[in-house]
Design an enzyme around this catalytic site. Structure first.
Site, PDB file in Angstrom:
ATOM      1  N   THR A  29       0.833  -1.203   0.000  1.00  0.00           N
ATOM      2  CA  THR A  29       0.000   0.000   0.000  1.00  0.00           C
ATOM      3  C   THR A  29       0.869   1.255   0.000  1.00  0.00           C
ATOM      4  O   THR A  29       0.598   2.222  -0.716  1.00  0.00           O
ATOM      5  CB  THR A  29      -0.945   0.008   1.221  1.00  0.00           C
ATOM      6  OG1 THR A  29      -1.760  -1.163   1.184  1.00  0.00           O
ATOM      7  CG2 THR A  29      -1.839   1.239   1.212  1.00  0.00           C
ATOM      8  N   ASP A  41      -4.645  -2.850  -7.795  1.00  0.00           N
ATOM      9  CA  ASP A  41      -4.267  -3.521  -6.543  1.00  0.00           C
ATOM     10  C   ASP A  41      -4.872  -4.930  -6.508  1.00  0.00           C
ATOM     11  O   ASP A  41      -5.895  -5.187  -7.134  1.00  0.00           O
ATOM     12  CB  ASP A  41      -4.776  -2.691  -5.361  1.00  0.00           C
ATOM     13  CG  ASP A  41      -4.284  -3.226  -4.032  1.00  0.00           C
ATOM     14  OD1 ASP A  41      -3.225  -3.883  -4.000  1.00  0.00           O
ATOM     15  OD2 ASP A  41      -4.969  -2.991  -3.012  1.00  0.00           O
ATOM     16  N   GLU A  42      -4.236  -5.840  -5.761  1.00  0.00           N
ATOM     17  CA  GLU A  42      -4.733  -7.226  -5.605  1.00  0.00           C
ATOM     18  C   GLU A  42      -5.008  -7.867  -6.965  1.00  0.00           C
ATOM     19  O   GLU A  42      -6.049  -8.496  -7.187  1.00  0.00           O
ATOM     20  CB  GLU A  42      -6.001  -7.247  -4.734  1.00  0.00           C
ATOM     21  CG  GLU A  42      -5.838  -6.669  -3.343  1.00  0.00           C
ATOM     22  CD  GLU A  42      -5.050  -7.565  -2.399  1.00  0.00           C
ATOM     23  OE1 GLU A  42      -4.497  -8.590  -2.852  1.00  0.00           O
ATOM     24  OE2 GLU A  42      -4.971  -7.239  -1.200  1.00  0.00           O
ATOM     25  N   ARG A  59      -0.450 -14.079   8.681  1.00  0.00           N
ATOM     26  CA  ARG A  59      -1.260 -13.109   9.443  1.00  0.00           C
ATOM     27  C   ARG A  59      -0.609 -12.826  10.798  1.00  0.00           C
ATOM     28  O   ARG A  59      -0.916 -11.819  11.445  1.00  0.00           O
ATOM     29  CB  ARG A  59      -2.686 -13.640   9.716  1.00  0.00           C
ATOM     30  CG  ARG A  59      -3.569 -13.942   8.501  1.00  0.00           C
ATOM     31  CD  ARG A  59      -3.608 -12.830   7.503  1.00  0.00           C
ATOM     32  NE  ARG A  59      -2.607 -13.064   6.469  1.00  0.00           N
ATOM     33  CZ  ARG A  59      -2.192 -12.142   5.614  1.00  0.00           C
ATOM     34  NH1 ARG A  59      -2.660 -10.914   5.689  1.00  0.00           N
ATOM     35  NH2 ARG A  59      -1.289 -12.425   4.696  1.00  0.00           N
TER      36      ARG A  59
END
Length: 680
Positions: free
Chosen positions: A36, A212-213, A587
């Site tokens: 980001t 993005d993604e 994560r």
């Protein structure tokens, strides 16, 4: 202006990506690698070079991501008259259609319908179809660029019926100037394909495009992007092939894997420095994902401390698994950790039930992310309503919920009429229907509805008798008669719902097996108390599926259900399952705990399970579970019985050449000779 641009917060790879201006570029951004920051800094850098902000288009997948990126980008850019357009694919489609939908002979004051509107329209066109399934099929057709004619070529009676309704549905939308969510991408693609002048003008307007993604794009989004690149190839896509986990939702991993085949002279930048997790967590995440063949190849490099090796918990069953995790959570919280920094992940949503029950009993506040609590899920509430009706047929509230679940042709108008008669006569709907043939009621609701409901009542009475005589056969009889599981399994998300139902059936059986004095009424009261206690709290640990965890991070992660059949799931793309494992591992910021059990409820019954291959593929464990015969047994030994499954010996007494054993099978205790037992 660009000479003074501040690159101090970026690493070398990020700076390389930011400074690339013209031509196609693929930024392979590993988990926690600052993608980001890279995207927003590149956007600001383009503006600093004097490039018109309105010529820059950045596309994302969610409103949340778009908002966060927009705020960060604008903080890096001096005030401009027209800021760069940074939005979701669908928001871009909406803006485009407002300008150009007239090219399709339609007005730009169209209305967007949501999913519920879509299903209502489909039911109005054909009341006999499964509106939910047909809505899903139509969405798949649109996102894979299959036309109505393509749909008509599909074989099978259901496909033919869907194609007919698809055509009627499209005609209805056009006639009423409506567009659905998928049209926000499909209609712009059609316009850009049919009108070269619009394609050229739009491509000239947006000279610099970022996505993005990118690993989550589908066929329609890819083709739409190709049209936006009609007059240039200044596209920068950011993604991670190792985190492509939405193939079931239509995502096409080939879009990122074959980027170099779709565009010439591409630049590839790999963001591999990870700012989230410890070295030890990254080590095992890297080892796991390296087993995938379909990947471009990168390796996360840690920038934080070494940290502790991820823990692996081995438990006899899910109850002990939950107890271990609760113990660790209590230790973390007692040491000052914020509950909001702790999460439990699972591949199958049904696994949340045991966790929810255990956390509630332990007084630990939790929040369910991206889903409903187990007992609040529609399919579970339906079965609970059935059970309540069987125990207490005069419960009008429960009866009305299940009178047409699964669908048996009983509409709301019929239920309302029965409810009114119930209030007027001061008798429950069930009592009214259980009477001898009632001509007044036949006249009120019609002969067909009356016969259907009389059969329904007879089935309830039959199950009352079965429950009274044999609680252990009740669940099977219930499913055989009403086929709740079968009806839910046919839905688009049927696999998850069926797994939840299996879990609930198993819970019911286990409750009766636990104590012969247990009855259905006490079981339902226990559930009600669990729901009542489960109020949300500001400081709470998180329970969520691995899919829901994408894009999130926590200091402490627990992953449960690492067994073959649960994670990875059977009959799925093993490479995508492995990517899910990689997402779960990454994560975690500080500690990672992985858990597997030898047996758990599976498809409604307790089953012996093998630990997940992902544990050995990641290098965390070696070898497999072996079961061998033994001549001696002692307290604490783990054992297996062909019928009762796995258990723990509480008492072992030598009797002749054998042992008389008292064994705890997940809360149910049995005395069994050692001749019929295997030592695990």
């Amino acid at each position: 202006m660009s000479n003074n641009f501040n690159f101090s917060t970026l690493n070398d790879a990020q700076i390389e990506a930011v400074k690339h201006i013209d031509g196609p570029m693929l930024i392979l951004a590993g988990a926690g690698s600052g993608k980001t920051l890279t995207i927003t800094t590149r956007l600001a850098y383009l503006v600093s070079l004097g490039i018109c902000p309105s010529s820059i288009l950045t596309l994302t997948f969610t409103n949340k991501a778009a908002s966060q990126m927009r705020n960060r980008a604008l903080s890096l850019i001096d005030d401009v008259a027209i800021p760069p357009l940074l939005c979701t694919f669908h928001k871009f489609g909406l803006l485009f259609l407002k300008l150009h939908i007239d090219r399709l002979g339609r007005k730009n004051n169209f209305m967007i319908i949501d999913t519920d509107d879509k299903k209502r329209i489909l039911r109005s066109l054909d009341k006999d179809i499964d509106a939910r399934q047909v809505a899903t099929d139509i969405s798949k057709f649109k996102n894979s660029l299959q036309t109505i004619d393509d749909a008509k070529l599909l074989r099978g009676q259901d496909s033919a019926a869907t194609a007919v309704v698809y055509e009627q549905y499209e005609n209805y939308l056009q006639k009423n100037n409506l567009v659905d969510f998928d049209d926000l991408l499909l209609l712009p693609y059609k316009i850009l394909s049919q009108f070269d002048d619009v394609a050229i003008a739009t491509s000239e307007k947006y000279r610099y495009i970022m996505v993005d993604e990118y690993q989550d794009t589908n066929k329609l989004q890819f083709n739409l992007l190709q049209k936006l690149l009609t007059s240039h190839t200044n596209i920068c896509v950011v993604g991670d092939d190792d985190q492509s986990i939405y193939e079931w939702r239509g995502a096409t991993i080939a879009n990122i894997l074959n980027f170099d085949k779709y565009f010439k002279k591409i630049k590839v930048v790999k963001l591999q420095e990870n700012y989230r997790s410890t070295h030890q967590i990254l080590k095992y995440a890297n080892l796991l994902i390296e087993h995938n063949q379909d990947r471009l190849g990168k390796k996360l490099i840690g920038t934080k401390e070494k940290g502790d090796k991820p823990k692996v918990y081995e438990s006899i069953d899910e109850r002990l698994e939950t107890q271990k995790i609760i113990r660790d959570i209590n230790t973390l919280v007692a040491s000052g950790e914020n509950p909001n920094d702790i999460a439990i992940l699972y591949r199958v949503n049904a696994l949340s039930r045991q966790l929810e029950d255990g956390l509630t009993k332990a007084g630990i506040a939790y929040k369910l992310i991206g889903g409903k609590r187990f007992y609040e899920r529609m399919e579970i509430k339906d079965i609970v309503a059935y059970f309540r009706t069987i125990v207490q047929p005069t419960d009008n509230f429960s009866f009305k919920r299940i009178a047409n679940t699964p669908k048996r042709g009983i509409g709301k108008a019929t239920i309302d009429k029965l409810d009114t008669m119930s209030k007027q006569t001061n008798r429950s709907i069930f009592e009214l229907l259980d009477d001898e043939q009632n001509e007044d009621m036949i006249a009120l609701i019609g002969k067909k509805n009356y016969r259907t409901l009389k059969l329904f009542v007879a089935s309830i009475l039959e199950l009352q008798e079965i429950l009274a005589n044999s609680k252990m056969t009740f669940v099977d009889a219930f499913e055989d008669i009403f086929e709740i599981r079968k009806s839910y399994k046919a839905m688009p998300d049927g696999q998850d719902r069926a797994a939840n139902i299996d879990e609930f059936y198993a819970l019911t059986r286990d409750y009766f097996l636990e104590d012969s004095s247990h009855d259905m009424e006490s079981f339902l009261n226990k559930i009600s108390l669990s729901v009542e206690k489960g109020e949300l709290n500001d400081d709470a640990i998180s329970l969520l599926s691995i899919h829901s965890s994408k894009g999130l991070e926590y200091e402490h992660i627990f992953v449960v259900g690492l067994e073959e059949g649960f994670f990875p799931l059977p009959n799925t793309d093993i490479q995508e399952e492995r990517r899910l494992g990689y997402v779960a591992f990454t994560r975690a910021k500080t500690t990672l705990t992985l858990s597997f059990v030898h047996n758990r409820f599976y498809k409604g019954r307790r089953a012996i399970l093998n630990k997940s291959r992902f544990l050995s593929e990641s290098g965390l464990i070696q070898g497999g579970l072996t079961i061998q015969r033994s001549k001696s047994f002692k307290k604490g030994d783990a054992v297996k019985h062909e019928v009762f499954g796995l258990g723990i010996i509480e008492i072992a007494k030598l009797v002749g050449k054998s042992y008389k054993l008292k064994i705890n099978f997940g809360g149910v205790k049995r005395e069994i000779l050692s001749d019929f037992i295997k030592l695990v």
